[in-house]
Scaffold this motif. Sequence first.
Motif, PDB file in Angstrom:
ATOM      1  N   LYS A   1       0.808  -1.221   0.000  1.00 34.63           N
ATOM      2  CA  LYS A   1       0.000   0.000   0.000  1.00 34.63           C
ATOM      3  C   LYS A   1       0.841   1.270   0.000  1.00 34.63           C
ATOM      4  CE  LYS A   1      -4.407  -1.312   2.011  1.00 34.63           C
ATOM      5  NZ  LYS A   1      -5.299  -1.138   3.163  1.00 34.63           N
ATOM      6  N   PRO A   2       1.793   1.410   0.915  1.00 36.03           N
ATOM      7  CA  PRO A   2       2.590   2.649   0.888  1.00 36.03           C
ATOM      8  C   PRO A   2       3.378   2.817  -0.403  1.00 36.03           C
ATOM      9  CG  PRO A   2       2.899   1.514   2.961  1.00 36.03           C
ATOM     10  CD  PRO A   2       2.133   0.606   2.073  1.00 36.03           C
ATOM     11  N   LEU A   3       3.894   1.726  -0.935  1.00 35.23           N
ATOM     12  CA  LEU A   3       4.634   1.829  -2.184  1.00 35.23           C
ATOM     13  C   LEU A   3       3.714   2.238  -3.332  1.00 35.23           C
ATOM     14  CD1 LEU A   3       7.056  -1.212  -1.927  1.00 35.23           C
ATOM     15  CD2 LEU A   3       7.560   1.201  -1.551  1.00 35.23           C
ATOM     16  N   ARG A   4       2.497   1.739  -3.323  1.00 31.78           N
ATOM     17  CA  ARG A   4       1.522   2.121  -4.346  1.00 31.78           C
ATOM     18  C   ARG A   4       1.165   3.602  -4.211  1.00 31.78           C
ATOM     19  NH1 ARG A   4      -3.328  -1.203  -3.583  1.00 31.78           N
ATOM     20  NH2 ARG A   4      -1.886  -2.890  -4.065  1.00 31.78           N
ATOM     21  N   TRP A   5       0.987   4.068  -2.974  1.00 34.15           N
ATOM     22  CA  TRP A   5       0.686   5.484  -2.755  1.00 34.15           C
ATOM     23  C   TRP A   5       1.849   6.355  -3.194  1.00 34.15           C
ATOM     24  CZ3 TRP A   5      -2.095   6.342   2.559  1.00 34.15           C
ATOM     25  CH2 TRP A   5      -3.313   5.689   2.538  1.00 34.15           C
ATOM     26  N   MET A   6       3.063   5.944  -2.879  1.00 35.28           N
ATOM     27  CA  MET A   6       4.234   6.723  -3.297  1.00 35.28           C
ATOM     28  C   MET A   6       4.333   6.758  -4.815  1.00 35.28           C
ATOM     29  SD  MET A   6       6.984   5.662  -0.318  1.00 35.28           S
ATOM     30  CE  MET A   6       8.214   5.341  -1.496  1.00 35.28           C
ATOM     31  N   TRP A   7       4.074   5.625  -5.465  1.00 33.99           N
ATOM     32  CA  TRP A   7       4.132   5.570  -6.922  1.00 33.99           C
ATOM     33  C   TRP A   7       3.090   6.501  -7.535  1.00 33.99           C
ATOM     34  CZ3 TRP A   7       7.060   4.637 -10.793  1.00 33.99           C
ATOM     35  CH2 TRP A   7       6.537   4.448 -12.056  1.00 33.99           C
ATOM     36  N   ARG A   8       1.872   6.468  -6.985  1.00 32.30           N
ATOM     37  CA  ARG A   8       0.832   7.363  -7.499  1.00 32.30           C
ATOM     38  C   ARG A   8       1.210   8.818  -7.295  1.00 32.30           C
ATOM     39  NH1 ARG A   8      -4.573   4.258  -5.406  1.00 32.30           N
ATOM     40  NH2 ARG A   8      -4.477   2.576  -6.927  1.00 32.30           N
ATOM     41  N   GLY A   9       1.782   9.149  -6.141  1.00 32.32           N
ATOM     42  CA  GLY A   9       2.218  10.515  -5.880  1.00 32.32           C
ATOM     43  C   GLY A   9       3.277  10.968  -6.867  1.00 32.32           C
ATOM     44  N   VAL A  10       4.218  10.085  -7.167  1.00 33.22           N
ATOM     45  CA  VAL A  10       5.260  10.422  -8.132  1.00 33.22           C
ATOM     46  C   VAL A  10       4.650  10.599  -9.521  1.00 33.22           C
ATOM     47  CG1 VAL A  10       7.283   9.503  -9.335  1.00 33.22           C
ATOM     48  CG2 VAL A  10       7.153   9.371  -6.850  1.00 33.22           C
ATOM     49  N   MET A  11       3.757   9.717  -9.903  1.00 31.53           N
ATOM     50  CA  MET A  11       3.142   9.818 -11.230  1.00 31.53           C
ATOM     51  C   MET A  11       2.296  11.086 -11.356  1.00 31.53           C
ATOM     52  SD  MET A  11       4.378   7.530 -13.022  1.00 31.53           S
ATOM     53  CE  MET A  11       3.392   7.874 -14.451  1.00 31.53           C
ATOM     54  N   TYR A  12       1.499  11.407 -10.323  1.00 29.51           N
ATOM     55  CA  TYR A  12       0.710  12.630 -10.367  1.00 29.51           C
ATOM     56  C   TYR A  12       1.609  13.855 -10.443  1.00 29.51           C
ATOM     57  CZ  TYR A  12      -3.590  10.082  -9.256  1.00 29.51           C
ATOM     58  OH  TYR A  12      -4.660   9.248  -9.293  1.00 29.51           O
ATOM     59  N   SER A  13       2.729  13.827  -9.734  1.00 29.42           N
ATOM     60  CA  SER A  13       3.658  14.952  -9.782  1.00 29.42           C
ATOM     61  C   SER A  13       4.284  15.094 -11.165  1.00 29.42           C
ATOM     62  CB  SER A  13       4.748  14.783  -8.729  1.00 29.42           C
ATOM     63  OG  SER A  13       4.187  14.840  -7.442  1.00 29.42           O
ATOM     64  N   VAL A  14       4.636  13.989 -11.782  1.00 28.37           N
ATOM     65  CA  VAL A  14       5.207  14.042 -13.131  1.00 28.37           C
ATOM     66  C   VAL A  14       4.176  14.601 -14.111  1.00 28.37           C
ATOM     67  CG1 VAL A  14       5.999  12.603 -15.051  1.00 28.37           C
ATOM     68  CG2 VAL A  14       6.909  12.232 -12.759  1.00 28.37           C
ATOM     69  N   ILE A  15       2.950  14.142 -14.006  1.00 27.03           N
ATOM     70  CA  ILE A  15       1.890  14.645 -14.882  1.00 27.03           C
ATOM     71  C   ILE A  15       1.655  16.130 -14.639  1.00 27.03           C
ATOM     72  CG2 ILE A  15      -0.595  14.502 -15.370  1.00 27.03           C
ATOM     73  CD1 ILE A  15      -0.313  11.456 -14.853  1.00 27.03           C
ATOM     74  N   GLY A  16       1.660  16.542 -13.368  1.00 29.22           N
ATOM     75  CA  GLY A  16       1.511  17.956 -13.045  1.00 29.22           C
ATOM     76  C   GLY A  16       2.641  18.793 -13.613  1.00 29.22           C
ATOM     77  N   GLY A  17       3.863  18.273 -13.558  1.00 31.90           N
ATOM     78  CA  GLY A  17       5.000  18.987 -14.130  1.00 31.90           C
ATOM     79  C   GLY A  17       4.884  19.140 -15.630  1.00 31.90           C
ATOM     80  N   VAL A  18       4.449  18.092 -16.303  1.00 36.89           N
ATOM     81  CA  VAL A  18       4.272  18.152 -17.757  1.00 36.89           C
ATOM     82  C   VAL A  18       3.179  19.156 -18.119  1.00 36.89           C
ATOM     83  CG1 VAL A  18       3.525  16.824 -19.771  1.00 36.89           C
ATOM     84  CG2 VAL A  18       5.165  15.833 -18.165  1.00 36.89           C
ATOM     85  N   VAL A  19       2.093  19.146 -17.365  1.00 40.18           N
ATOM     86  CA  VAL A  19       1.011  20.099 -17.622  1.00 40.18           C
ATOM     87  C   VAL A  19       1.508  21.527 -17.433  1.00 40.18           C
ATOM     88  CG1 VAL A  19      -1.205  20.945 -16.736  1.00 40.18           C
ATOM     89  CG2 VAL A  19      -0.862  18.505 -17.111  1.00 40.18           C
ATOM     90  N   LEU A  20       2.290  21.774 -16.382  1.00 44.82           N
ATOM     91  CA  LEU A  20       2.822  23.120 -16.168  1.00 44.82           C
ATOM     92  C   LEU A  20       3.796  23.514 -17.270  1.00 44.82           C
ATOM     93  CD1 LEU A  20       3.323  23.313 -12.309  1.00 44.82           C
ATOM     94  CD2 LEU A  20       1.643  24.488 -13.712  1.00 44.82           C
ATOM     95  N   LEU A  21       4.581  22.573 -17.763  1.00 39.89           N
ATOM     96  CA  LEU A  21       5.465  22.879 -18.883  1.00 39.89           C
ATOM     97  C   LEU A  21       4.668  23.303 -20.117  1.00 39.89           C
ATOM     98  CD1 LEU A  21       8.200  20.111 -18.651  1.00 39.89           C
ATOM     99  CD2 LEU A  21       8.530  22.566 -18.433  1.00 39.89           C
ATOM    100  N   VAL A  22       3.589  22.586 -20.400  1.00 36.58           N
ATOM    101  CA  VAL A  22       2.745  22.924 -21.552  1.00 36.58           C
ATOM    102  C   VAL A  22       2.091  24.286 -21.347  1.00 36.58           C
ATOM    103  CG1 VAL A  22       0.653  22.258 -22.800  1.00 36.58           C
ATOM    104  CG2 VAL A  22       2.360  20.534 -22.225  1.00 36.58           C
ATOM    105  N   VAL A  23       1.583  24.542 -20.134  1.00 40.05           N
ATOM    106  CA  VAL A  23       0.954  25.834 -19.850  1.00 40.05           C
ATOM    107  C   VAL A  23       1.977  26.950 -20.004  1.00 40.05           C
ATOM    108  CG1 VAL A  23      -0.035  27.248 -17.993  1.00 40.05           C
ATOM    109  CG2 VAL A  23      -0.897  24.954 -18.410  1.00 40.05           C
ATOM    110  N   ASN A  24       3.190  26.743 -19.509  1.00 42.41           N
ATOM    111  CA  ASN A  24       4.227  27.769 -19.652  1.00 42.41           C
ATOM    112  C   ASN A  24       4.635  27.958 -21.103  1.00 42.41           C
ATOM    113  OD1 ASN A  24       4.296  28.472 -16.989  1.00 42.41           O
ATOM    114  ND2 ASN A  24       6.005  27.148 -16.482  1.00 42.41           N
ATOM    115  N   TRP A  25       4.670  26.878 -21.871  1.00 42.79           N
ATOM    116  CA  TRP A  25       5.010  26.982 -23.289  1.00 42.79           C
ATOM    117  C   TRP A  25       3.957  27.806 -24.036  1.00 42.79           C
ATOM    118  CZ3 TRP A  25       2.758  24.562 -27.716  1.00 42.79           C
ATOM    119  CH2 TRP A  25       3.482  24.773 -28.877  1.00 42.79           C
ATOM    120  N   ILE A  26       2.687  27.515 -23.771  1.00 36.22           N
ATOM    121  CA  ILE A  26       1.608  28.281 -24.396  1.00 36.22           C
ATOM    122  C   ILE A  26       1.597  29.704 -23.843  1.00 36.22           C
ATOM    123  CG2 ILE A  26      -0.908  28.478 -24.595  1.00 36.22           C
ATOM    124  CD1 ILE A  26      -0.968  25.387 -24.613  1.00 36.22           C
TER     125      ILE A  26
END
Length: 89
Positions: free
Chosen positions: A27-52
Amino acid sequence: MELIKWWMIAGVLGVVLFMVVSRSVVKPLRWMWRGVMYSVIGGVVLLVVNWIGTFFGFAIAINPITVSITGVLGLPGLAYLIAVQFFLI
């Protein structure tokens, strides 16, 4: 640099304590993995927003807080960051 080491140790101890309390390792490893994935997705979204946003002179700082807000809250979090950027800064 010393502060970063302190937070790393506190984070590792918190995960270990959570594993002991929940009697699970998966469970904790799954939560950590989800947190990392959500953060990566958030970073990509912010990169796209900054690019636009470069076409309009608009940018949102990319740091762990803004990436986490965008990753965890999704579109409402992104709207919040844009509103803060427009109205408060």
